[in-house]
Design an enzyme around this catalytic site. Structure first.
Site, PDB file in Angstrom:
ATOM      1  CE  LYS A 144      -2.424  -2.564   3.270  1.00  0.00           C
ATOM      2  NZ  LYS A 144      -2.854  -2.749   4.686  1.00  0.00           N
ATOM      3  N   GLY A 145       2.174   0.991   0.210  1.00  0.00           N
ATOM      4  CA  GLY A 145       3.031   2.293   0.310  1.00  0.00           C
ATOM      5  C   GLY A 145       3.176   3.211  -0.762  1.00  0.00           C
ATOM      6  CD  GLU A 161       7.737  -0.661  -3.538  1.00  0.00           C
ATOM      7  OE1 GLU A 161       7.185   0.054  -2.868  1.00  0.00           O
ATOM      8  OE2 GLU A 161       8.303  -1.686  -3.017  1.00  0.00           O
ATOM      9  CG  ASP A 162       6.843   2.386  -0.261  1.00  0.00           C
ATOM     10  OD1 ASP A 162       7.527   1.379  -0.780  1.00  0.00           O
ATOM     11  OD2 ASP A 162       6.232   2.114   0.760  1.00  0.00           O
ATOM     12  CG  ASP A 206      15.294  -1.044   2.812  1.00  0.00           C
ATOM     13  OD1 ASP A 206      16.168  -0.564   3.108  1.00  0.00           O
ATOM     14  OD2 ASP A 206      14.801  -1.982   3.757  1.00  0.00           O
ATOM     15  CE  LYS A 262      15.277   2.824   4.436  1.00  0.00           C
ATOM     16  NZ  LYS A 262      15.022   2.133   5.599  1.00  0.00           N
ATOM     17  CG  PHE A 275      11.658   2.090   9.827  1.00  0.00           C
ATOM     18  CD1 PHE A 275      11.766   0.888   8.921  1.00  0.00           C
ATOM     19  CD2 PHE A 275      10.529   2.528   9.968  1.00  0.00           C
ATOM     20  CE1 PHE A 275      10.761   0.419   8.608  1.00  0.00           C
ATOM     21  CE2 PHE A 275       9.298   1.935   9.827  1.00  0.00           C
ATOM     22  CZ  PHE A 275       9.533   0.689   8.957  1.00  0.00           C
ATOM     23  CB  VAL A 276      11.657   7.152   6.538  1.00  0.00           C
ATOM     24  CG1 VAL A 276      12.992   7.641   6.544  1.00  0.00           C
ATOM     25  CG2 VAL A 276      11.629   6.082   5.046  1.00  0.00           C
ATOM     26  CG  ASP A 318       3.439   0.425   7.198  1.00  0.00           C
ATOM     27  OD1 ASP A 318       4.076   0.447   6.002  1.00  0.00           O
ATOM     28  OD2 ASP A 318       2.920  -0.474   7.779  1.00  0.00           O
ATOM     29  NE  ARG A 341      -0.123   1.728   5.182  1.00  0.00           N
ATOM     30  CZ  ARG A 341       0.877   0.972   4.604  1.00  0.00           C
ATOM     31  NH1 ARG A 341       1.623   1.356   3.991  1.00  0.00           N
ATOM     32  NH2 ARG A 341       0.977  -0.190   5.047  1.00  0.00           N
TER      33      ARG A 341
END
Ligand code: IMP
Ligand code: MG
Length: 199
Positions: free
Chosen positions: A55-56, A111-112, A115, A143, A164-165, A171, A177
Site C-alpha cells: 500500500k506504500g 514503489e515507495d 531498500d 536507501k 527507518f522512515v 508505515d 501513512r
C-alpha cells in the site's frame, strides 16, 4: 528545517515513538512534479501503465499520475515482506495480483522505497515474464546503503540515509501513512524512573 512530533502508543504501555521530519510536504510535491516531467520526456507519445505496489506507493502514485500529461492507466499489485517490524525478512510473497495484462504495455512500476531491493527484484522477474513492451521503475525514496539485490530504479525522488522512515504512504505497523512529510521514526520506551531508552 526539522520538526518533531511525539506520538504515544496506547496499546503498549510506556511505549513512545517520535517522528522527525526528513523531507517536507513541499519538497515531496516539487520533486514528484519533476519526476513526472522526466518520465513524460522519456516517453513523449506513449500511453503509460502505472503499476503501484500496495500500500506504500498509493500517495506517491496518485500524485505522480496527476502530474504526468497524456494517456495513463493504473493498476495495483500487493506483496508482503515486512510485517509489523522495522527489519525485513527478505521473503517476498505476492498477496494481490494485477487486474489486467501488461503484455505490450509501457509499464512504470511505482514503489515507495527501494531498500534491500528484494521486493523489486521479485516483481521485475514476475513482470518480465508477462512480456511488457518495456518496464521502468520509479521510487520516491532510495536507501542505497541497504541494497542486497542487484536492482536499480530509473527514477528516484530522494536518496536517504539508512534510517527507518514513515509518512507519505510509508508505515510502521500500518500507522503514519497519512503524514504529509516523510520522517525518521524513533522507537523508545520509558523505564519506571521516566528515563527514555532507545530500542
Ligand atoms: P525491500 O524489498 O527491502 O527493498 O523493501 C521494500 C519495502 O519494504 C518497501 O516497499 C516498504 O514497504 C518497506 N520498507 C523498506 N524500508 C522502509 C522504511 O524505512 N519505512 C517503511 N517501510 C519500509
Ligand atoms: Mg512497499
Amino acid at each position: 528545517m526539522t520538526k518533531s512530533t511525539r506520538y504515544t502508543s496506547k496499546s503498549k504501555r510506556n511505549a513512545q515513538e517520535s517522528v522527525r521530519t526528513l523531507i517536507s510536504c513541499e519538497d515531496i510535491q516539487r520533486r514528484v512534479g519533476e519526476m513526472a516531467q522526466e518520465i513524460r520526456r522519456d516517453f513523449p507519445t506513449e500511453a503509460l501503465h502505472l503499476v503501484g505496489v500496495l500500500k506504500g506507493s498509493v500517495f506517491f502514485l496518485t500524485d505522480l499520475a496527476r502530474q504526468i500529461s497524456g494517456e495513463i492507466s493504473l493498476d495495483f499489485i500487493a506483496v508482503s515482506s515486512y510485517g509489523n517490524r522495522t527489519e525485513t525478512s527478505g521473503e517476498v510473497k505476492l498477496t494481490r495480483d494485477l487486474d489486467s495484462s501488461i503484455e505490450g504495455k509501457t509499464v512504470i512500476v511505482v514503489e515507495d522505497i527501494l531498500d534491500t531491493g528484494m521486493t523489486l527484484k521479485y516483481l521485475l522477474r514476475v513482470f518480465e515474464q508477462r512480456k511488457p513492451r518495456r518496464i521502468r521503475v520509479a521510487v520516491l525514496l532510495d536507501k542505497p546503503e541497504r541494497r542486497v539485490a542487484k536492482v536499480r530504479a530509473d527514477y528516484v525522488g530522494f536518496k536517504i540515509p539508512n534510517e527507518f522512515v514513515v509518512g507519505y504512504g510509508l508505515d510502521y505497523a500500518e500507522r503514519y501513512r497519512n503524514l504529509c512529510d516523510v520522517g525518521v521514526l524513533t522507537l523508545g520506551t520509558k523505564d519506571k524512573k521516566g528515563t527514555k531508552e532507545k530500542k
